[in-house]
Design a protein around this motif. Structure first.
Motif, PDB file in Angstrom:
ATOM      1  N   SER A   1      32.920  41.849  54.984  1.00  0.00           N
ATOM      2  CA  SER A   1      32.849  41.226  56.302  1.00  0.00           C
ATOM      3  C   SER A   1      34.213  40.765  56.789  1.00  0.00           C
ATOM      4  CB  SER A   1      31.876  40.041  56.255  1.00  0.00           C
ATOM      5  OG  SER A   1      31.786  39.396  57.507  1.00  0.00           O
ATOM      6  N   ALA A   2      35.062  40.337  55.856  1.00  0.00           N
ATOM      7  CA  ALA A   2      36.400  39.875  56.220  1.00  0.00           C
ATOM      8  C   ALA A   2      37.374  41.023  56.438  1.00  0.00           C
ATOM      9  CB  ALA A   2      36.932  38.928  55.139  1.00  0.00           C
ATOM     10  N   GLY A   3      36.928  42.263  56.207  1.00  0.00           N
ATOM     11  CA  GLY A   3      37.782  43.407  56.493  1.00  0.00           C
ATOM     12  C   GLY A   3      38.452  44.020  55.291  1.00  0.00           C
ATOM     13  N   PHE A   4      37.892  43.826  54.088  1.00  0.00           N
ATOM     14  CA  PHE A   4      38.476  44.394  52.878  1.00  0.00           C
ATOM     15  C   PHE A   4      37.535  45.435  52.278  1.00  0.00           C
ATOM     16  CE2 PHE A   4      40.414  40.178  53.259  1.00  0.00           C
ATOM     17  CZ  PHE A   4      41.759  40.503  53.151  1.00  0.00           C
ATOM     18  N   THR A   5      38.103  46.556  51.892  1.00  0.00           N
ATOM     19  CA  THR A   5      37.359  47.641  51.266  1.00  0.00           C
ATOM     20  C   THR A   5      37.553  47.571  49.757  1.00  0.00           C
ATOM     21  OG1 THR A   5      37.684  49.061  53.192  1.00  0.00           O
ATOM     22  CG2 THR A   5      37.071  50.138  51.128  1.00  0.00           C
ATOM     23  N   ILE A   6      36.461  47.558  49.016  1.00  0.00           N
ATOM     24  CA  ILE A   6      36.544  47.464  47.563  1.00  0.00           C
ATOM     25  C   ILE A   6      36.967  48.811  46.986  1.00  0.00           C
ATOM     26  CG2 ILE A   6      35.246  47.045  45.438  1.00  0.00           C
ATOM     27  CD1 ILE A   6      33.461  45.126  47.087  1.00  0.00           C
ATOM     28  N   GLU A   7      38.085  48.819  46.268  1.00  0.00           N
ATOM     29  CA  GLU A   7      38.591  50.038  45.643  1.00  0.00           C
ATOM     30  C   GLU A   7      38.262  50.101  44.156  1.00  0.00           C
ATOM     31  OE1 GLU A   7      42.758  50.601  46.347  1.00  0.00           O
ATOM     32  OE2 GLU A   7      42.357  51.582  48.263  1.00  0.00           O
ATOM     33  N   ALA A   8      38.268  48.966  43.491  1.00  0.00           N
ATOM     34  CA  ALA A   8      38.012  48.948  42.046  1.00  0.00           C
ATOM     35  C   ALA A   8      37.335  47.638  41.679  1.00  0.00           C
ATOM     36  CB  ALA A   8      39.316  49.121  41.267  1.00  0.00           C
ATOM     37  N   HIS A   9      36.489  47.727  40.677  1.00  0.00           N
ATOM     38  CA  HIS A   9      35.769  46.558  40.160  1.00  0.00           C
ATOM     39  C   HIS A   9      35.879  46.621  38.632  1.00  0.00           C
ATOM     40  CE1 HIS A   9      32.986  43.357  39.690  1.00  0.00           C
ATOM     41  NE2 HIS A   9      31.861  44.048  39.685  1.00  0.00           N
ATOM     42  N   PRO A  10      37.106  46.344  38.115  1.00  0.00           N
ATOM     43  CA  PRO A  10      37.382  46.622  36.704  1.00  0.00           C
ATOM     44  C   PRO A  10      36.636  45.752  35.717  1.00  0.00           C
ATOM     45  CG  PRO A  10      39.198  45.431  37.700  1.00  0.00           C
ATOM     46  CD  PRO A  10      38.266  45.800  38.816  1.00  0.00           C
ATOM     47  N   GLU A  11      36.263  44.572  36.125  1.00  0.00           N
ATOM     48  CA  GLU A  11      35.456  43.724  35.262  1.00  0.00           C
ATOM     49  C   GLU A  11      34.694  42.730  36.122  1.00  0.00           C
ATOM     50  OE1 GLU A  11      37.816  41.607  32.370  1.00  0.00           O
ATOM     51  OE2 GLU A  11      37.799  39.825  33.598  1.00  0.00           O
ATOM     52  N   ARG A  12      33.727  42.081  35.521  1.00  0.00           N
ATOM     53  CA  ARG A  12      32.885  41.145  36.243  1.00  0.00           C
ATOM     54  C   ARG A  12      33.745  40.124  36.989  1.00  0.00           C
ATOM     55  NH1 ARG A  12      30.297  36.305  35.670  1.00  0.00           N
ATOM     56  NH2 ARG A  12      28.160  36.206  36.508  1.00  0.00           N
ATOM     57  N   GLU A  13      33.467  39.937  38.254  1.00  0.00           N
ATOM     58  CA  GLU A  13      34.101  38.957  39.137  1.00  0.00           C
ATOM     59  C   GLU A  13      35.459  39.381  39.676  1.00  0.00           C
ATOM     60  OE1 GLU A  13      34.269  35.193  37.117  1.00  0.00           O
ATOM     61  OE2 GLU A  13      32.098  34.898  37.180  1.00  0.00           O
ATOM     62  N   VAL A  14      36.041  40.472  39.197  1.00  0.00           N
ATOM     63  CA  VAL A  14      37.389  40.880  39.597  1.00  0.00           C
ATOM     64  C   VAL A  14      37.318  42.149  40.443  1.00  0.00           C
ATOM     65  CG1 VAL A  14      39.685  41.590  38.809  1.00  0.00           C
ATOM     66  CG2 VAL A  14      38.412  39.837  37.542  1.00  0.00           C
ATOM     67  N   TYR A  15      38.059  42.140  41.557  1.00  0.00           N
ATOM     68  CA  TYR A  15      38.065  43.283  42.477  1.00  0.00           C
ATOM     69  C   TYR A  15      39.496  43.575  42.921  1.00  0.00           C
ATOM     70  CZ  TYR A  15      33.098  42.127  42.959  1.00  0.00           C
ATOM     71  OH  TYR A  15      31.775  41.848  42.710  1.00  0.00           O
ATOM     72  N   LEU A  16      39.788  44.861  43.084  1.00  0.00           N
ATOM     73  CA  LEU A  16      40.981  45.279  43.801  1.00  0.00           C
ATOM     74  C   LEU A  16      40.499  45.822  45.135  1.00  0.00           C
ATOM     75  CD1 LEU A  16      44.088  45.686  43.745  1.00  0.00           C
ATOM     76  CD2 LEU A  16      43.638  48.041  43.009  1.00  0.00           C
ATOM     77  N   VAL A  17      40.970  45.220  46.223  1.00  0.00           N
ATOM     78  CA  VAL A  17      40.496  45.605  47.549  1.00  0.00           C
ATOM     79  C   VAL A  17      41.683  46.000  48.419  1.00  0.00           C
ATOM     80  CG1 VAL A  17      38.518  44.059  47.355  1.00  0.00           C
ATOM     81  CG2 VAL A  17      40.592  43.246  48.489  1.00  0.00           C
ATOM     82  N   ARG A  18      41.364  46.729  49.489  1.00  0.00           N
ATOM     83  CA  ARG A  18      42.394  47.151  50.441  1.00  0.00           C
ATOM     84  C   ARG A  18      42.059  46.617  51.819  1.00  0.00           C
ATOM     85  NH1 ARG A  18      44.768  52.977  50.057  1.00  0.00           N
ATOM     86  NH2 ARG A  18      46.531  51.833  49.191  1.00  0.00           N
ATOM     87  N   ARG A  19      43.073  46.199  52.529  1.00  0.00           N
ATOM     88  CA  ARG A  19      42.876  45.688  53.890  1.00  0.00           C
ATOM     89  C   ARG A  19      42.411  46.803  54.807  1.00  0.00           C
ATOM     90  NH1 ARG A  19      45.369  44.835  58.866  1.00  0.00           N
ATOM     91  NH2 ARG A  19      45.113  42.730  59.716  1.00  0.00           N
ATOM     92  N   GLY A  20      41.319  46.544  55.524  1.00  0.00           N
ATOM     93  CA  GLY A  20      40.799  47.505  56.494  1.00  0.00           C
ATOM     94  C   GLY A  20      40.432  46.803  57.784  1.00  0.00           C
ATOM     95  N   GLU A  21      39.393  47.294  58.443  1.00  0.00           N
ATOM     96  CA  GLU A  21      38.961  46.725  59.708  1.00  0.00           C
ATOM     97  C   GLU A  21      37.893  45.663  59.485  1.00  0.00           C
ATOM     98  OE1 GLU A  21      40.296  47.386  62.661  1.00  0.00           O
ATOM     99  OE2 GLU A  21      41.712  48.705  61.613  1.00  0.00           O
ATOM    100  N   ARG A  22      37.978  44.611  60.282  1.00  0.00           N
ATOM    101  CA  ARG A  22      36.970  43.558  60.211  1.00  0.00           C
ATOM    102  C   ARG A  22      35.631  44.051  60.771  1.00  0.00           C
ATOM    103  NH1 ARG A  22      40.842  39.922  62.520  1.00  0.00           N
ATOM    104  NH2 ARG A  22      41.693  38.479  60.986  1.00  0.00           N
ATOM    105  N   HIS A  23      34.579  43.356  60.378  1.00  0.00           N
ATOM    106  CA  HIS A  23      33.265  43.559  60.973  1.00  0.00           C
ATOM    107  C   HIS A  23      33.380  43.336  62.481  1.00  0.00           C
ATOM    108  CE1 HIS A  23      29.083  42.556  62.052  1.00  0.00           C
ATOM    109  NE2 HIS A  23      28.731  43.270  60.991  1.00  0.00           N
ATOM    110  N   TYR A  24      32.657  44.131  63.261  1.00  0.00           N
ATOM    111  CA  TYR A  24      32.804  44.097  64.724  1.00  0.00           C
ATOM    112  C   TYR A  24      32.479  42.729  65.327  1.00  0.00           C
ATOM    113  CZ  TYR A  24      27.687  44.518  64.877  1.00  0.00           C
ATOM    114  OH  TYR A  24      26.346  44.311  64.723  1.00  0.00           O
TER     115      TYR A  24
END
Length: 252
Positions: free
Chosen positions: A219-242
């Motif tokens: 919703s804040a505009g981040f795309t999840i690229e990797a979820h290497p372990e529980r609770e941890v994410y690598l995300v990329r900046r994208g477009e926000r929810h409209y």
């Protein structure tokens, strides 16, 4: 370490004087929090997801929000990052971070600012680190919006404590007003509000389940690229929810 009887351990005394420590960091053979209740934290966590970041960050700019004693800022600098800035609102942890960086001989800048102050920085960073902060905030979505608006250029390394159901089934996009049952589903995105304390910490305010953590990022505009372990994410900046409005210019 002290050698012969009567010798003093100046470094050990300095580490002790700067305590208590939440991050266990090794400084010339000493550990800052060897009896941490989580074990060798955050080293053991870092070992589980460090592979999702480039081993060589040569020239990259890094912002570590809520850096505590600077563990992740140090690791980024050791990977060759160029400009590394750590933000920490607590002066106690800020003193620890400055001390650790100086002892390591690493050029890291630290400022006493919170995530709500990122609009003051006036620059974007190749990598934002936002680990272990969101659930301590009274305004978690605002924090993500501010990061997206002001400082995230490309990727963000994100971690948030989670409780409740760990499934991430996507919900129906637009259920009708008469629909109630979806909200009772264990895997519906939920934020648990802690009115008093959780785990003896009065700053644990909102704790998401897995579906909510991931939905908030999207919703804040981040795309999840990797979820290497529980609770941890690598995300990329994208477009926000409209439907998401730009956040207010806090800190300007």
């Amino acid at each position: 370490m002290p050698g012969r009887p009567g010798e003093t351990d100046a470094l050990g005394d300095r580490i002790a004087a700067l305590g208590p420590w939440f991050q266990n960091i090794r400084i010339d053979g000493r550990q800052t929090a060897p009896e941490h209740f989580l074990g060798d934290y955050p080293s053991f966590k870092w070992d589980g997801f460090k592979h999702v970041l480039p081993a060589d960050l040569a020239g990259a700019s890094v912002l570590d929000i809520g850096c505590n004693a600077g563990f992740y800022a140090l690791e980024m600098k050791r990977r060759g990052a160029g400009r590394v800035l750590g933000l920490e609102p607590d002066p106690h942890y800020l003193r620890q971070a400055e001390f650790v960086a100086a002892e390591a001989g690493l050029d890291i800048e630290f400022r006493q600012l919170s995530v709500y102050d990122v609009g003051q920085l006036g620059e974007r960073f190749d990598l934002v680190i936002f680990m272990g902060v969101l659930y301590h905030l009274r305004h978690p979505l605002l924090a993500l919006d501010l990061i997206h608006e002001h400082v995230a250029k490309d990727r963000m390394l994100f971690q948030c404590m989670q409780r409740g159901d760990e499934r991430t089934r996507r919900q129906e996009e637009n259920p009708g007003f008469e629909e109630w049952s979806a909200f009772d589903a264990p895997d519906y995105p939920k934020l648990f509000f802690v009115e008093e304390r959780y785990a003896d910490d009065p700053t644990n305010w909102f704790i998401p389940n897995t579906a909510a953590a991931e939905a908030m990022l999207r919703s804040a505009g981040f795309t999840i690229e990797a979820h290497p372990e529980r609770e941890v994410y690598l995300v990329r900046r994208g477009e926000r929810h409209y439907a998401v409005e730009p956040p207010p210019a806090i800190g300007r």
